[in-house]
Structure formats: C-alpha cells, structure tokens
Design a protein around this motif. Sequence first.
Motif, PDB file in Angstrom:
ATOM      1  N   ILE A   8      37.982  80.755  12.662  1.00  0.00           N
ATOM      2  CA  ILE A   8      37.757  81.530  13.879  1.00  0.00           C
ATOM      3  C   ILE A   8      39.104  82.076  14.345  1.00  0.00           C
ATOM      4  O   ILE A   8      40.047  81.308  14.549  1.00  0.00           O
ATOM      5  N   PRO A   9      39.244  83.388  14.555  1.00  0.00           N
ATOM      6  CA  PRO A   9      40.472  83.901  15.160  1.00  0.00           C
ATOM      7  C   PRO A   9      40.666  83.306  16.558  1.00  0.00           C
ATOM      8  O   PRO A   9      39.711  83.240  17.346  1.00  0.00           O
ATOM      9  N   VAL A  10      41.854  82.871  16.859  1.00  0.00           N
ATOM     10  CA  VAL A  10      42.130  82.271  18.170  1.00  0.00           C
ATOM     11  C   VAL A  10      41.718  83.219  19.294  1.00  0.00           C
ATOM     12  O   VAL A  10      41.138  82.805  20.305  1.00  0.00           O
ATOM     13  N   GLN A  11      41.986  84.510  19.118  1.00  0.00           N
ATOM     14  CA  GLN A  11      41.679  85.471  20.176  1.00  0.00           C
ATOM     15  C   GLN A  11      40.174  85.615  20.424  1.00  0.00           C
ATOM     16  O   GLN A  11      39.751  86.083  21.479  1.00  0.00           O
ATOM     17  N   ASP A  12      39.367  85.185  19.446  1.00  0.00           N
ATOM     18  CA  ASP A  12      37.919  85.309  19.595  1.00  0.00           C
ATOM     19  C   ASP A  12      37.274  84.057  20.175  1.00  0.00           C
ATOM     20  O   ASP A  12      36.072  84.074  20.489  1.00  0.00           O
ATOM     21  N   PHE A  13      38.036  82.981  20.305  1.00  0.00           N
ATOM     22  CA  PHE A  13      37.447  81.750  20.831  1.00  0.00           C
ATOM     23  C   PHE A  13      37.107  81.946  22.299  1.00  0.00           C
ATOM     24  O   PHE A  13      37.917  82.432  23.086  1.00  0.00           O
ATOM     25  N   ILE A  53      44.777  74.265  14.094  1.00  0.00           N
ATOM     26  CA  ILE A  53      44.993  75.445  14.928  1.00  0.00           C
ATOM     27  C   ILE A  53      46.431  75.915  14.771  1.00  0.00           C
ATOM     28  O   ILE A  53      47.384  75.122  14.900  1.00  0.00           O
ATOM     29  N   ASP A  54      46.594  77.197  14.463  1.00  0.00           N
ATOM     30  CA  ASP A  54      47.920  77.802  14.527  1.00  0.00           C
ATOM     31  C   ASP A  54      47.873  78.941  15.540  1.00  0.00           C
ATOM     32  O   ASP A  54      46.921  79.041  16.315  1.00  0.00           O
ATOM     33  N   ASP A  55      48.859  79.788  15.552  1.00  0.00           N
ATOM     34  CA  ASP A  55      48.909  80.851  16.557  1.00  0.00           C
ATOM     35  C   ASP A  55      47.798  81.880  16.392  1.00  0.00           C
ATOM     36  O   ASP A  55      47.437  82.570  17.352  1.00  0.00           O
TER      37      ASP A  55
END
Length: 247
Positions: A8-13, A53-55
């Motif tokens: 999952i892209p972090v920005q989409d969470f 989780i990374d950036d």
Amino acid sequence: MAPFVFVIPVQDFDVELLPLAARVSGSPEFRQAVVERITREYEPFTDRVEVEIDDQTITVTAWPKEAGIDPVDVGIAQLQDGDLAGGAQTLEALVTAQPMNPAILFNLGMAKSDLNETADAIRYLARFLTVVPGHAGALTALGLAYFRSGDIGNSLEIMQKAVDADPANGYAVRNLGGVLASQGRQAEAAPHLIRAAELLPEDLRALYGAAQALQERGDDDSMTLADTYLKRIIDLDPRSDIAEEAR
C-alpha cells in the motif's frame, strides 16, 4: 504455508482509520498505529502478520491460518463487518495485481460508492461490467454511483439497463423509480416504485416509495394500499426513521 504479500502506498493509507494522535504520515505514532491496526484486522485470518513501513510504502506479509485462504476474502470480510474504509483499502491494494478479478471489482466499486468516492466507484464497476456484462446488480450500483456524483443522465440510462437486464431485480426497479422521482418525474416513477414494493415486500425504502406513489394517485384503492404499506413499515421496524415518517 506460503504467505500472501501486498503493498500500500503510504500516501494512500486512510488516516481516518487511525487515532487522532497518529495521523501524521511517517511519524513514529503513525507507524505504530498502522502496524497495530493491520495486525488486528488480519488476526482472525492469519497465524502471523508482518508489516514493514518505509517513507513510501506499507508492505504487508500474512501467513494464512488455512491453506488456500484468499486475501480477497479478507477484504470482503472487512466490508461485511462494516469496515468500509479498511475493506476498500485491502481490496484496492490487491486490484493492481488482479485488475480484472470480478470479486475485487464488484465489492470495491460498491464500497467506494458508499464512501462517496464516486469516480473510483464508477471506474471499478464499469470495469467489472466488461468482465461480467449485463450484471443487474452491478448496473444498479453503477447507476447509483452516477446519481451520487450528480450525473443524472448517465444514472437514468444505467438504471434502465439494470431493469432491462433483470426486470425482477427489486433493487434495480426501486432505484430507477427513486431517481425518476428525485427529478420530479412522479408519473414515470410510480409504476417502478409500486412494482418494487411487490418485489421487495420487506424493504422499508421500497414500501415507503410505493406508498408515496400511491398517495399521489389519490384514488380510494391506491390510498388503501398505501396505508397497508405504511403500516407494514411500522410493523417491520417500528423504531426506524422511515417508520416515523410512515406514522
């Protein structure tokens, strides 16, 4: 047993799923809350879950409790438990790898519509219909998504296609009548609303729509049937908002 993995892209969470203090993306609180939430959601279905989780990304690796468990079922179960945002997020993470999976597309489209993310809902439901053409349930959902987006023309066209595909689908009939009524086209809406109550005799919205259409007609037989429908609404769910309107 082999795990399943998705990213999952972090920005989409959806940070709305997290406590207020953990909604700053990339913060230690965010990372901890994401791990805790995903682990909790997958616990009923898995023996072990690892969340990295990374950036940029959240990578979930889950080992299912039972051989052959499908991660799609995890997302659908979340939706059935009322977690629309979480279930949609799970299915959306999977759709990249399975872009034509009808179970993903249908359930994701429905969830996105209920979340009022209508552009996404329309895209997924339209893609589903390329895989399963003429599916009355998907056509109904697509018509509703267009309605929620304010595109009444496409909504009516798609709703009519849903009814044509399955004239006995009460939800298709009810929604076509509802869209017509919302545009002040009561005379055109009435037959659909009345038919929907026949097809869905325990559906409060169908009964109420039919009662309103019958009251508009105003003759004695119509008023008597309208009263019958209103009383049935009260009997079925006396504490509902619709029952208050029926009274």
